[in-house]
Scaffold this active site. Structure first.
Site, PDB file in Angstrom:
ATOM      1  N   GLY A 193       0.796  -1.218   0.000  1.00 29.21           N
ATOM      2  CA  GLY A 193       0.000   0.000   0.000  1.00 29.21           C
ATOM      3  C   GLY A 193       0.826   1.265   0.000  1.00 29.21           C
TER       4      GLY A 193
ATOM      5  N   LEU B 145      -4.570  -5.469  -4.319  1.00 28.66           N
ATOM      6  CA  LEU B 145      -3.489  -4.479  -4.298  1.00 28.66           C
ATOM      7  C   LEU B 145      -2.154  -5.095  -3.862  1.00 28.66           C
ATOM      8  CD1 LEU B 145      -2.714  -1.482  -4.586  1.00 28.66           C
ATOM      9  CD2 LEU B 145      -3.229  -1.222  -2.152  1.00 28.66           C
ATOM     10  N   ASP B 146      -1.145  -4.969  -4.716  1.00 26.97           N
ATOM     11  CA  ASP B 146       0.225  -5.405  -4.421  1.00 26.97           C
ATOM     12  C   ASP B 146       0.320  -6.910  -4.146  1.00 26.97           C
ATOM     13  OD1 ASP B 146       0.975  -2.757  -4.714  1.00 26.97           O
ATOM     14  OD2 ASP B 146       0.812  -2.333  -2.578  1.00 26.97           O
ATOM     15  N   MET B 147      -0.645  -7.668  -4.632  1.00 26.50           N
ATOM     16  CA  MET B 147      -0.678  -9.095  -4.329  1.00 26.50           C
ATOM     17  C   MET B 147      -0.488  -9.963  -5.570  1.00 26.50           C
ATOM     18  SD  MET B 147      -1.037  -9.459  -1.103  1.00 26.50           S
ATOM     19  CE  MET B 147      -1.860 -11.022  -0.689  1.00 26.50           C
TER      20      MET B 147
END
Lengths: 279, 279, 279, 279
Positions: free
Chosen positions: A196, A222-224
């Site tokens: 994040g 998100l960011d995964m």
């Protein structure tokens, strides 16, 4: 130089796959340049990347292989060529500038067809390199509306991949779905640490001794998404979050460039939420 | 060789601190070997480590400095000597074995006074090195009862530090409070990624391209204490979580040994949830 | 668990090698666990490592493959088992101690059959681990005489490999020839920098910012044999050559252990003065 | 923001140096931002870097300090400002392009006043950034004549430092002497390995597992000047010298930029053939 092709196969493992594929290519008298395979010992999935030179009837090759391989096999034949990229950015020049120089000087097997930014700051940099620059402000637009405006511009360039070079907006699900496994992002932390916003601030506050950067495919989480490349550098108590951010820029741009290089060279399989990379 | 001393000062920053401290030491005609200081630009806190040789009236030095320095200054004078360590372990031999060899062969400025384990497996290894081994089984005991039994044994050795060499039990708050900033743990991940159990399994599932290890002081928050040392190694799609765990053992033992080395050499200040290290 | 075998093939490249080998194995209904190959684009030499499970007529397999492959092909079939190692050392305990713990705790697919040293210092360490220790002093002996005395002891253990764990004597040509590609040395520098004696002193004097260690097969040219593994750590102006040597010990032991691990797992081909490693 | 100054002192060590310098600064009521010192335990030489804010009579400060310090002390007071750089290059764009972007976007405390090249290839890149480009061909000139032609152009820009961004010509002694400790070079190897021409070819032939880059001050001895910065990346048997060169470009540009950054921030002392760096 003869045209090079990359054959990418993945399917449920079964006995004789390497034998089948390599025998079929041998019989077609192409010149195999490299051959890499991997069977995931946990999932039992088979991956193979074969680079070869020489002509064959490519659509026939795919049909024959499909027939030889287990059901639901993915077989893809890529012709070695410069891939078309559209870059999304916001205001930081280091990743974008690095990609511009690499593409212009043949250090990356790709061309930047256009740069789209939600702020104006990077226009002058992009224009130096005679690359089209599109400013699509996010102001007074909802997230989906803004993303779809960008999506339309992207479509007009028909790129192979979209590279987020420190694009600081979260992309909506619709956008991500549309470009599934086609969007490469650089996140300025060693994921999954510091997901994040403001990862350097988070890193500073946690007092870590190493910071990093992660290039990954973008998914709805998100960011995964599947990680393509990561690297790190040392930090210490003297570094404020601002100094970490400055030092981190070098890792970010190198990690992003390495990831893009592997993807455009057809070295990366996405498998579930992971990558299998033959580098 | 003359006796070496380490003067460790930290306090709110104000003008003239380096001048005051260094002038006081100069006037005592001791021989300063090294001098390191740091002012945290965010908190405005001052840290200084001075190593010197030669005799002075140490208790008078501390009193004089206390008087020169701002209120609430911490001033500590450590005499260079082998620190006494008690190691807690469970069943993995790599960190413990590494510490045993280092301490026995003077590669670490410390002695292992005893090893306490909740399983029997490491007894034979410890006994090779003529170090007392205490088996304190956790079976049929509650967490606090078990920890207090260990605490009593620790007390009998009056150690300077307690090192958790892959001790796989969570220590209760009472225990942690009692040995505040005295317990060094090795966690087998690049914290804050993969807190808690089975970090290699978590790393495998996330598909990271780098794995790491973190040595930190233990606080009441699991895996959240001040980080002393971190390092990483590359991984790839071929590594299962078991292979990651095997490769990670090397990083774990080196990171733990480096952290212990810095702590026993009086190079580490704890400042809030971070460390300031003059290495 | 079924017995695992490693098939190691290398020969001049020609079309169809992967097809031939993999088809032959497929027809024998063994279970291929992994398959790695490499064609050197400069020399046109082909290397392949195939790990498989299951029984076949091994001597027949070798004969058939010899027939299928180009003339002068090397084909070797290794059965997965603990390799027998004899360690040569002098007086430093870090590499030897690390190997002793690894072998005793199954972190290395090998057993240490004996340790031979030209000084007595390491005897007590070796004896802790119930491994035979032979002191063969070099005093009043010429180099060849000393080496041949060691060679006789080595022969009595019939080892697969000889590991030089900071053995500080140069071995004569006769010795090296006798154990061709069987001797693994750790050199305490990042070769080819700082060949020969006192590499940390050389590194200190040159003012390098990184130091390293190199594990290599021993040939008749000092520190010039095929490199198996290298790694580095940072250094700085504060580190004297003595401190570099201390910091370097960690890299030395890890690099040596990694190299030995790859060799005993039959992952290393020697090709001219280089290695091809499928790790 | 107040003007920052950097006081750089080095001299033979003696008791009370830190006390003298810090007391003098304290009495002038400047605000010390950071203070770093180092006494070389081998040579007994003292180095100190003090960053402070606030006005004082600078020429008086230098005079007073000269008086306080041992004979032959070097005392220098630098005002924090953008340093002026002239870059020399040949035909490779990666280091030059990286420096152009960094200087133009404030990621380096410097400005590129001009680029001088012995080939024309980089002209278009430089002109994008509105930086003067001078082509000084080396053809039909002897080495000294060519270098002096460059020297005259350099003089017209009065730079603080000269940066060799893959400038592929050896500079004559006269040139090097004129710009003593002012010329920063990037060498594409991990010095002192692979001095001179074609280091990646040398690395390939030696079969190293790690390659690197070294930034150093230029002296009369080829690739032998004081090292400022080094870094490395992994390589393997699959990498030809051409692929190593490609991979190495990233290390080269980052190492060069880090070195230039430290130099222009007045963090680097040259001491004999080494550097002392307070980073």
């Amino acid at each position: 130089m003869k045209q090079q092709h990359i054959l990418l196969t993945d399917c449920q493992d079964s006995k004789g796959l390497v034998s089948s594929i390599s025998t079929e290519l041998y019989n077609r008298e192409v010149n195999i340049l490299s051959n890499r395979e991997f069977v995931d010992p946990v999932t039992g999935h088979f991956f193979m990347r074969t680079a070869f030179e020489g002509s064959t009837d490519n659509s026939n090759l795919l049909a024959v292989l499909k027939n030889l391989l287990p059901e639901n096999a993915n077989v893809r034949l890529a012709t070695k060529r410069k891939k078309r990229i559209v870059v999304l950015a916001t205001k930081e020049p280091h990743c974008l500038g690095d990609l511009l120089i690499r593409t212009q000087y043949n250090d990356l097997n790709a061309t930047i067809e256009a740069v789209i930014a939600n702020r104006a700051a990077l226009g002058p940099l992009v224009e130096k390199f005679k690359v089209p620059f599109h400013l699509v402000s996010h102001q007074n637009k909802d997230r989906v509306e803004h993303a779809m405006e960008i999506s339309d511009i992207i479509d007009s360039y028909a790129p192979d991949y979209i590279v987020l070079a420190k694009y600081m907006r979260i992309l909506p699900q619709e956008f991500v779905n549309k470009f599934n496994n086609k969007i490469i992002n650089i996140h300025h932390s060693f994921l999954p640490a510091f997901i994040g916003a403001s990862p350097y601030k988070q890193a500073y506050e946690r007092g870590v001794k190493i910071i990093g950067a992660t290039a990954h495919f973008v998914t709805g989480d998100l960011d995964m998404g599947p990680i393509i490349e990561q690297d790190v550098i040392s930090t210490n108590h003297r570094m404020t979050s601002k100094l970490m951010a400055k030092a981190g820029m070098d890792v970010e741009k190198i990690v992003l460039a390495r990831a893009v290089s592997k993807v455009v060279d057809d070295r990366v399989f996405v498998s579930g939420n992971k990558t299998v990379i033959f580098d």
